[in-house]
Design an enzyme around this catalytic site. Structure first.
Site, PDB file in Angstrom:
ATOM      1  N   ASP A  37       2.183  -2.418   7.026  1.00  0.00           N
ATOM      2  CA  ASP A  37       1.202  -2.295   8.097  1.00  0.00           C
ATOM      3  C   ASP A  37       0.325  -3.529   8.166  1.00  0.00           C
ATOM      4  O   ASP A  37      -0.009  -4.004   9.246  1.00  0.00           O
ATOM      5  CB  ASP A  37       0.358  -1.032   7.908  1.00  0.00           C
TER       6      ASP A  37
ATOM      7  N   ARG B 250      -5.518  -5.569   2.873  1.00  0.00           N
ATOM      8  CA  ARG B 250      -6.374  -4.552   2.272  1.00  0.00           C
ATOM      9  C   ARG B 250      -5.567  -3.664   1.313  1.00  0.00           C
ATOM     10  O   ARG B 250      -4.386  -3.924   1.061  1.00  0.00           O
ATOM     11  CB  ARG B 250      -7.050  -3.719   3.367  1.00  0.00           C
TER      12      ARG B 250
ATOM     13  N   GLU C 102      -3.674  -1.385   1.270  1.00  0.00           N
ATOM     14  CA  GLU C 102      -2.544  -0.613   1.822  1.00  0.00           C
ATOM     15  C   GLU C 102      -1.271  -1.427   1.605  1.00  0.00           C
ATOM     16  O   GLU C 102      -0.573  -1.227   0.645  1.00  0.00           O
ATOM     17  CB  GLU C 102      -2.758  -0.279   3.298  1.00  0.00           C
TER      18      GLU C 102
ATOM     19  N   ASP D 297       4.664   2.000  12.122  1.00  0.00           N
ATOM     20  CA  ASP D 297       4.413   0.607  12.471  1.00  0.00           C
ATOM     21  C   ASP D 297       5.736  -0.146  12.592  1.00  0.00           C
ATOM     22  O   ASP D 297       5.962  -0.899  13.541  1.00  0.00           O
ATOM     23  CB  ASP D 297       3.535  -0.061  11.397  1.00  0.00           C
TER      24      ASP D 297
ATOM     25  N   TRP E 294       6.394   8.279  13.733  1.00  0.00           N
ATOM     26  CA  TRP E 294       6.517   7.567  12.454  1.00  0.00           C
ATOM     27  C   TRP E 294       7.914   7.856  11.880  1.00  0.00           C
ATOM     28  O   TRP E 294       8.712   6.955  11.660  1.00  0.00           O
ATOM     29  CB  TRP E 294       5.400   8.016  11.500  1.00  0.00           C
TER      30      TRP E 294
ATOM     31  N   GLU F  31      -5.259  -4.996  14.380  1.00  0.00           N
ATOM     32  CA  GLU F  31      -4.984  -3.559  14.268  1.00  0.00           C
ATOM     33  C   GLU F  31      -5.599  -2.776  15.426  1.00  0.00           C
ATOM     34  O   GLU F  31      -4.988  -1.866  15.971  1.00  0.00           O
ATOM     35  CB  GLU F  31      -5.559  -3.039  12.947  1.00  0.00           C
TER      36      GLU F  31
ATOM     37  N   HIS G 174      -1.930  -7.022  11.818  1.00  0.00           N
ATOM     38  CA  HIS G 174      -1.244  -5.743  11.953  1.00  0.00           C
ATOM     39  C   HIS G 174      -0.271  -5.905  13.112  1.00  0.00           C
ATOM     40  O   HIS G 174      -0.689  -6.041  14.242  1.00  0.00           O
ATOM     41  CB  HIS G 174      -2.295  -4.699  12.348  1.00  0.00           C
TER      42      HIS G 174
HETATM   43  C1  BGC Z   1      -2.206   2.013   8.699  1.00  0.00           C
HETATM   44  C2  BGC Z   1      -1.464   2.173   9.983  1.00  0.00           C
HETATM   45  C3  BGC Z   1      -0.674   3.431   9.837  1.00  0.00           C
HETATM   46  C4  BGC Z   1      -1.696   4.513   9.836  1.00  0.00           C
HETATM   47  C5  BGC Z   1      -1.170   5.902   9.919  1.00  0.00           C
HETATM   48  C6  BGC Z   1      -3.216   3.092   8.670  1.00  0.00           C
HETATM   49  O1  BGC Z   1      -4.099   3.022   7.662  1.00  0.00           O
HETATM   50  O2  BGC Z   1      -2.745   0.757   8.531  1.00  0.00           O
HETATM   51  O3  BGC Z   1      -0.933   1.097  10.549  1.00  0.00           O
HETATM   52  O4  BGC Z   1       0.375   3.623  10.673  1.00  0.00           O
HETATM   53  O5  BGC Z   1      -2.604   4.351   8.762  1.00  0.00           O
HETATM   54  O6  BGC Z   1      -2.096   6.799   9.641  1.00  0.00           O
END
Ligand code: BGC
Length: 885
Positions: A457, A461, A463, A470, A541, A750, A771
């Site tokens: 994503d 950060r 994640e 995505d 998703w 994002e 993003h």
């Molecule tokens: C991510 C997104 C993701 C989403 C779904 C986010 O924190 O960065 O791109 O698809 O959460 O909940």
């Protein structure tokens, strides 16, 4: 004259360590037009002068120049092969192509003799230090060849006699480690010496045991790093020797005293045991390794598309912030690391803090990193010039604060190194609007920043996760921009591996939400969040399971991706069916039209979950039906065609009033209905008009999120509203793509308002400046403005549909796509109302050109009137077409 310009093995120029007979592909060059291959000869040999032939196809009458299998060719383990091809068209034959070398790895996993070795113990589970493992060995006589196969629990760099083996980073990559662990194959013939030799590795925590995920859990896959390798030495005298990781190896702590994907790395150069990976090193004091059994059934070779250094960027400027920090600006948001040079005293420190953007006052902004420290600390050995870049971590950044550095900070001592999976760029787009060109640049860099072994994503950060949605919405754009075949095929296998027994698809792949709690300090958090037990599967998703294989199939025509993913695709359709009532399915936590601006909740938007679930249920089922037909699965084809018919009808009944009003009054609902072909034909106009009204209602701006945005311009331009589509693209105030461009973005954001017009920054919880999701607009630029489209009935661009669209005050577009058959180029220039369209169509392919106007082509293409506009079928080569608008 015809020739073979490029010969690929499994779609790549260079593959190391295949375990199944490869597919060959080639690009034909010629100065003629309308070239179609009539036949070919493919040879495979054990030497590059082709005296030791192991396969000779003879003349094969076929126009196949891709997906070519060498019939009867069987691979032997640890062997180097050379392939070459010669092609014939109706008039002449080519010379032999330049040969393409490829190597095999261990064909059967039963050939593995090694066991994992670890210099850590279970007590190191919460430790993020690096460790070394090593052993000496003797090469007893002259060798003909040596190959090594290696992998790790954690990340590794391997060395032989002081030199790093290969150029890969972040090996073995990130997969669903419990089910699929990649190993790498290297030819190391040149690295071995007669007599004493040393093989060793440095290991780090990486994704395997480091902290991963927004809940800060670690040890997702295990509690100890470990190394596995098997070196095979072939002697000139015909004998063979194998050196494996085993209990004879020794280990020690490495100068990497801390390394984590999110937090960065600390390296104490004073701890380097000089010569540890060279012969003659005294390893007294090193500890014996712990051996761990190998489940060899999970090992898979990774023959290509490994992460490597791709580009190096110099410092663009050095400045002091109002708060007094010294900051380097590399001018480009990116993923990778900084490589620096330094000279100072022993114990001096370099500390670098990486971040993406400056705040409204021009100071370093870290809050959107959500705690990821992105800090590199290097402790100098002292005395001489030293240089460093991290081993096991990467940063998402444009700026670097120099917190500590001995001496003056000189730009020439710093370089940003861009890292991502090794893929060739395949797509280019340029036009007369510089802002759109910057947008195209930003989309490309969104890919570069987020295709580091898995599609993430964001890269900065806490994640950096393989969110399926995505990847799904960006996949078609990605397939245009870079050669993503191997990248996506690898990730899709992890998607299948991590799929739930009932066919559910995790929110992210690899799925770190479902790991073994016994490994970690994990406690289950409140019900109804991503981390609570049993949570998975969200519409749009999870549909990555269907949509990405289809995008890959369309781009590369490779039926094997559909074959390999078939069970996974089917399981996802069955999952939706199991939890459905009519066309609507419900399971657990849905993500809606993520980040849309029309909802009460700032995350999920206003479009009802039921609608999005139903729309994607139909869309994915329609893909599955096509896949079943292509693969000849007639029983499934009929069964799911019946399902499709039923859920389409149900969709119409549920969401359209008899008069044609779409019951869900959002932009996204209308976009999905139109683009997924869910509108009863009689109501198409009303639905389109309603979408345009919904656009007007927001002052001609989008309020869509992840689900609606990718198809907005398509839904408009394919329903008679090309002008509105261009206007949407050209908006440059909030929310719009060009707003970001005008605000100085170098990647895609994002949220539409990551930075507000007053310079302030939005909610740090979802404020990534890198993003790629909204970069999905790229697909419209390439398919509708330049007009390069694959043909569903002849995928892989064996037949291309060229359908450019003119508007947006653009007076030229230059675009090309490097397909598996060669470059497809479209260039159009508008002068007054006259259009000159120049096309290049790869040899051994054909194209259909669709235009609204009648056109003439000196190259001989004849346009005939069709239902909508004019159409001509053309052959390979260059074409110049002119017409009046
Ligand atoms: C991510 C997104 C993701 C989403 C779904 C986010 O924190 O960065 O791109 O698809 O959460 O909940």
């Amino acid at each position: 004259m015809i020739n073979v310009d490029r010969l690929t093995v499994d779609y790549l120029d260079c593959v190391e360590g295949i375990t199944a007979p490869p597919k060959f592909g080639w690009i034909i060059g010629s100065d003629k037009n309308n070239v179609i291959q009539r036949s070919y000869i493919l040879q495979i040999a054990l030497d590059d002068i082709f005296t030791a032939l192991v396969h000779d196809s003879g003349i094969v009458e076929s126009d196949n120049s891709n997906y070519v299998v060498a019939l009867g060719f069987k691979l032997t383990s640890s062997t180097k092969y050379y392939a070459r091809v010669k092609v014939f068209d109706k008039d002449e034959e080519s010379d032999w192509s330049i040969s393409a070398a490829f190597t095999s790895a261990l064909i059967s996993n039963d050939e593995w003799r090694a066991v994992f070795v670890s210099a850590e113990t279970d007590a190191d589970a919460d430790n993020s230090k690096g460790t070394y493992v090593r052993r000496d060995f003797r090469v007893k006589s002259e060798i003909s060849r040596a190959v090594v196969y290696s992998t790790a629990r954690g990340l590794y760099h391997m060395y032989i006699n002081g030199l790093k083996v290969g150029h890969d980073e972040f090996s073995p990559g990130w997969t669903s480690y419990k089910k699929r662990l990649q190993y790498q194959a290297y030819d190391v013939t040149e690295l071995l010496n007669l007599g004493e030799n040393v093989i060793g590795a440095i290991l780090g925590a990486g994704w395997y045991k480091g902290v991963i995920g927004f809940e800060w859990y670690r040890n997702h896959y295990g509690r100890q790093t470990a190394f596995l390798c098997q070196l095979v030495i072939f002697y000139i005298d015909g004998t063979k020797e194998t050196i494996c990781t085993d209990s004879s190896w020794k280990g020690a702590d490495a100068p990497v005293t801390f390394s984590e994907i999110y937090d960065g790395e600390t390296y104490d150069a004073r701890m380097i045991p000089e010569g540890w990976n060279r012969a003659g090193f005294n390893d007294v004091g090193w500890r014996m390794v712990e051996t761990m059994p190998l489940d060899n059934s999970i090992l898979v070779s990774q023959p290509g598309c490994r992460v490597r250094t791709q580009e190096r960027l110099p410092v663009k400027r050095i400045f002091i912030t109002p708060q007094g920090d010294t900051v380097l600006d590399f001018g480009q948001n990116m993923s990778g690391w900084v490589c620096f040079k330094v000279k100072g005293d022993s114990g001096d420190v370099v500390e670098l803090n990486h971040f993406e953007v400056l705040d409204a006052d021009g100071n370093a902004y870290y809050i959107n990193l959500l705690g990821a420290k992105q800090t590199i600390r290097y402790i100098l050995k002292g005395g001489v010039e030293e240089s460093f870049h991290p081993y096991f971590t990467f940063q998402g950044f444009q700026y670097v604060r120099i917190k500590e550095y001995p001496g003056e900070v000189m730009p020439e001592n710093f370089e940003a190194v861009v890292l991502h999976s090794d893929m060739r760029q395949t797509g280019w787009f340029e036009c007369s609007n510089p802002d759109i060109n910057q947008l195209q640049h930003n989309i490309l860099w969104g890919l570069k920043g987020n295709f580091l072994d898995i599609p993430t994503d964001c890269p900065q950060r806490t994640e950096r996760l393989g969110w399926t949605g995505d990847a799904e919405i960006f996949s078609s754009t990605a397939c245009f921009l870079m050669d993503t075949h191997t990248f996506f095929c690898k990730w899709l296998q992890d998607l299948s591996a991590d799929q739930k027994p009932d066919g559910g698809v995790p929110y992210m792949v690899p799925d770190i939400l479902n790991f073994e709690p016994s490994n970690s300090n994990r406690h289950f958090v409140e019900e109804g969040t991503f981390m609570s037990p049993g949570m998975h599967s969200a519409t749009a998703w999870s549909d990555a399971a269907l949509i990405i294989p289809w995008a890959v199939y369309m781009t590369y025509g490779d039926i094997s991706v559909l074959e390999r993913q078939y069970n996974s695709m089917k399981a996802w359709i069955e999952f939706m069916q199991r939890y459905s009532n009519g066309c609507i399915w419900r399971f657990s936590l849905e993500l809606g039209d993520w980040l849309a601006r029309d909802g009460k909740n700032e995350y999920i938007g206003a479009t009802e979950h039921d609608f999005i679930c139903a729309a994607y249920f139909v869309y994915s089922t329609s893909i599955f039906v096509k896949a079943a037909k292509i693969l000849g699965k007639l029983h499934d084809y009929k069964k799911y065609q019946t399902l499709l018919k039923r859920i389409v009808e149900d969709f119409h009944n549920e969401f359209f009033t008899p008069n044609g009003r779409l019951a869900v009054h959002t932009q996204t609902a209308h976009i999905l209905a139109l683009w997924f072909d869910l509108v009863p034909e009689a109501h198409r106009k009303r639905t389109t008009d309603a979408l345009v009204e919904l656009l007007d209602a927001y002052d001609k701006h989008l309020v869509t999120g992840f689900v609606g945005t990718p198809f907005f311009t398509f839904a408009l331009s394919h329903n008679g509203h090309l002008k509105e589509a261009f206007d949407l693209l050209l908006n440059d105030d909030l929310p719009s793509w060009l707003y970001e461009v005008k605000a100085g973005a170098t990647t895609v954001w994002e949220r539409w308002d990551c930075r507000k017009p007053d310079g302030s920054l939005c909610d740090p919880n979802s404020n990534s400046f890198n993003h790629y999701a909204y970069g999905a607009i790229g697909d419209w630029l390439y398919r509708d403005i330049s007009g390069i489209n694959p043909d569903e009935s002849c995928p892989g661009y064996k037949h291309t549909v060229i359908a450019p669209h003119f508007g947006g005050k653009l007076n030229y577009v230059k675009s090309s796509f490097s397909s598996i058959y060669g470059d497809i180029a479209v260039e159009w220039h508008l002068s007054g109302n006259k259009v000159a369209l120049d096309l290049v169509i790869p040899h051994n392919t054909t194209a259909t050109v669709n235009l609204e106007q009648a056109a003439s082509a000196p190259s001989g293409a004849i346009f005939t009137k069709v239902d909508v506009g004019y159409s001509a079928r053309i052959g390979s080569g260059q074409h110049h077409i002119v017409f009046t608008m």
